[in-house]
Write an enzyme that holds these catalytic residues in place. Structure first.
Site, mmCIF file in Angstrom:
data_model
loop_
_atom_site.group_PDB
_atom_site.id
_atom_site.type_symbol
_atom_site.label_atom_id
_atom_site.label_comp_id
_atom_site.label_asym_id
_atom_site.label_seq_id
_atom_site.Cartn_x
_atom_site.Cartn_y
_atom_site.Cartn_z
ATOM 1 N N GLN A 26 -24.899 79.480 32.437
ATOM 2 C CA GLN A 26 -26.173 78.950 31.978
ATOM 3 C C GLN A 26 -26.432 77.518 31.995
ATOM 4 O OE1 GLN A 26 -28.256 81.317 31.507
ATOM 5 N NE2 GLN A 26 -26.877 82.947 31.284
ATOM 6 N N GLU A 44 -18.044 90.586 30.882
ATOM 7 C CA GLU A 44 -19.576 90.055 31.344
ATOM 8 C C GLU A 44 -20.215 90.783 31.939
ATOM 9 O OE1 GLU A 44 -21.812 86.700 33.857
ATOM 10 O OE2 GLU A 44 -19.887 87.557 34.763
ATOM 11 N N HIS A 92 -30.350 83.861 25.498
ATOM 12 C CA HIS A 92 -31.569 83.556 26.035
ATOM 13 C C HIS A 92 -32.492 83.553 24.826
ATOM 14 C CE1 HIS A 92 -29.772 84.762 29.721
ATOM 15 N NE2 HIS A 92 -30.281 85.918 29.896
ATOM 16 N N LEU A 100 -13.537 89.747 32.080
ATOM 17 C CA LEU A 100 -13.904 90.548 33.450
ATOM 18 C C LEU A 100 -15.315 90.087 33.939
ATOM 19 C CD1 LEU A 100 -12.686 94.134 32.244
ATOM 20 C CD2 LEU A 100 -11.214 92.236 33.355
ATOM 21 N N ASP A 101 -15.393 89.289 34.868
ATOM 22 C CA ASP A 101 -16.557 88.973 35.611
ATOM 23 C C ASP A 101 -17.476 89.957 36.234
ATOM 24 O OD1 ASP A 101 -18.214 86.581 36.467
ATOM 25 O OD2 ASP A 101 -17.767 87.498 38.418
ATOM 26 N N ALA A 102 -18.859 89.921 35.499
ATOM 27 C CA ALA A 102 -19.750 90.716 36.072
ATOM 28 C C ALA A 102 -19.403 92.201 36.388
ATOM 29 C CB ALA A 102 -20.512 89.931 37.450
#
Length: 586
Positions: free
Chosen positions: A380, A281, A310, A243-245
């Protein structure tokens, strides 16, 4: 067959099929719905005219053979003869592989990608995670500006092509997860507002008006999204959805859309008799995303962990711009924190956001596999100015270190296509907008964005130039050459270890113990009877692993990037530069 459409504000709706018009009737039992019956076979073109307007595609279209702006086509979902029976694959021991159909091969089709799935089965991954395949303008694009959320991009191969891909994957023992976008639709070819309140000005997002999840009419909009999600899982035999964003889903209702979705997917899994997964996400650093509904969470099954990425990226590259700033202050400490706590931002200050961010994970109760860990993703890489991968700037040794931290770490690992052999091809941002004004706006917006960070305009690839997409296609001759072949073998070995050594898929985050030296640039951690040590420095490292009372700690080399001996009697491991090792206690 019976045609239906939701158009609550319309005075008239007409179905047009095979150039014959059929006035539709209001459904007396479902407010806002219209229906009509007409003769139609598989492949028949059709559309709807709302209040004598132009012919529009069906919001629930299963096929757009002429693109998002053309009429819809009838799809007989029962016509495909599935070759493979499939019991499913669970996510708790998964190794995911993110794949973009349009650039996985130069041909950019489901069939061409399916022909390369044997590589993934041999590599040892368990699930292919497809980037979005809903229709979008033109031929080439990332897929995140898709429309027609029930349909399949025709240039990839349409519905039949996706079914053949899934069938081939299942025949090789690979599950298939599909990336779906519920937080926005593309600006071009989006005809939903002509039918009803699919969007609302109650909330605003980076893409404009929000998808209507909580304003008047939102019951039907949520049903539209839920129906689409379940259709992918049922009709295409998919094993899960990414599931995007989800942080961009504006939803103030007491029962959130994500809870409804997870409930419906869990029920479908019981009905179908095979496991189904939802992977979010989210940049919220909120463990409630994957906390079971019975414990007050949303009930999703896993979430991407950008904090781990990160921390790893800054440790590998030294970059400190933007959201990397907090991690770059002490990257190995940040990496150690994420490996043991999942989130770096668990209520800590975020300089990028200018506020505190995140919530602690209860590591004693939350299994590690609920978090997806990775060194590279489409975001990324592709959101960098030149779309450069880690291989563009890191030595094979450092790439091997990244692989080791991802594949022996506690999280569900995910690779981005080509990463396993250190692909040198970039993965750049590309579009194929058919609207000249939109194409120019995207081109100029990209240049302005990176120009503000010091890039010269001519250095930024033109998203609309077909060469930008072509540069982003994998070069399948690379895996046969050095140094790619050696790195590919290392990935295979690590994935095999993860599959065969129970300590490497132990879900207990609380059991992970770490040590590191920020200045010497090494990190080591313990997972059961295994010790994993990584030296990111360009000089040898002496890593004190300690010694056991009744057995030697890290006494046997299980796998090593460079030749290395086991720790001596003093428990010190001498690790070559830019190297990594997996050790087992005697």
């Amino acid at each position: 067959m019976r045609f239906e459409v939701w158009a609550p504000e319309a005075d008239t709706v007409v179905l047009e099929a095979a150039e014959v018009r059929y006035p539709m009737e209001r459904d007396p039992e479902r407010e806002g719905w219209w229906s009509a019956e007409a003769e139609a076979a598989d492949g028949e073109r059709y559309g709807f005219r709302v209040d004598d307007g132009p012919l529009l595609p069906d919001p629930r279209s299963r096929r757009q053979p002429d693109g998002p702006d053309g009429p819809s086509a009838v799809v007989d979902q029962g016509a495909y003869a599935w070759r493979e029976g499939w019991a499913g694959r669970r996510l708790n021991r998964a190794v995911l592989y993110e794949l973009h159909v349009g650039t996985y091969t130069p041909e950019g089709t489901f069939d061409a990608a399916a022909a390369r799935l044997g590589h993934l089965a041999e590599l040892g991954v368990t699930h292919v995670s497809l980037m979005p395949v809903c229709p979008f303008p033109g031929t080439n694009g990332w897929g995140y500006e898709g429309v027609s959320l029930w349909a399949v991009h025709e240039p990839y191969g349409g519905p039949e092509g996706l079914k053949r891909f899934v069938d081939t994957a299942h025949g090789l023992g690979l599950g298939v997860i599909l990336d779906v976008v519920h937080n926005h639709l593309g600006p071009s070819g989006n005809y939903l507002p002509a039918f009803g309140p699919y969007f609302t000005d109650t909330h605003h997002t980076p893409w404009g008006a929000a998808v209507n999840l909580d304003a008047p009419g939102s019951d039907e909009v949520r049903a539209f999204l839920l129906g689409s999600a379940l259709a992918w899982l049922r009709d295409y035999r998919l094993d899960g959805l990414r599931l995007d964003a989800v942080h961009a889903l504006a939803d103030t209702r007491a029962l959130t859309f994500l809870e409804e979705l997870s409930t419906a997917v869990d029920a479908l899994a019981v009905e179908l008799g095979r496991p189904l997964g939802l992977i979010a996400e989210s940049d919220l650093c909120d463990p409630r995303t994957t906390t079971p509904r019975q414990a007050g969470g949303l009930g999703l099954h896993a979430q991407w962990n950008d904090d781990f990425h990160h921390a790893l990226h800054t440790a590998l590259t030294g970059e400190s711009q933007g959201y990397y700033a907090d991690f770059a202050q002490a990257p190995l400490a940040a990496l150690a924190k994420t490996v043991t706590s999942a989130f770096f931002h668990n209520g800590t200050w975020s300089s990028f956001r200018g506020r505190s961010h995140g919530r602690p994970v209860d590591v004693s109760r939350t299994p590690a596999h609920r978090f997806v860990g990775y060194a590279q993703t489409h975001d990324q890489i592709g959101n960098r100015a030149l779309g450069d991968r880690l291989a563009a700037s890191l030595s094979p040794g450092l790439q091997a270190c990244a692989a080791t931290l991802v594949l022996t770490g506690p999280f569900t690992p995910m690779l981005f296509m080509g990463e396993e052999w250190g692909a040198r091809t970039p993965w750049q941002f590309f579009t194929d907008h058919t609207d000249p004004e939109l194409a120019e706006a995207v081109r100029n917006g990209r240049r302005r964005e990176f120009g503000a960070h010091g890039w010269a305009e001519e250095e930024i690839p033109d998203p609309q130039d077909p060469a930008t997409r072509d540069r982003s296609c994998l070069d399948w001759s690379e895996p046969e050459r050095e140094p790619h072949a050696r790195l590919l073998d290392w990935y295979r070995r690590l994935i095999a270890l993860r599959r065969t050594l129970p300590d490497l898929h132990d879900p207990d985050l609380a059991a992970v113990k770490t040590a590191f030296d920020e200045d010497a640039r090494w990190i080591a951690y313990r997972r059961g009877d295994l010790r994993i040590a990584v030296n990111l420095a360009d000089k040898p490292a002496a890593i004190p692993l300690g010694s056991g009372r009744h057995r030697r700690v890290g006494g046997r080399v299980v796998a090593a990037w460079e030749p290395v001996g086991a720790p001596g009697a003093d428990g010190v491991l001498h690790l070559p530069p830019e190297s990594c090792v997996v050790l087992a206690d005697d």
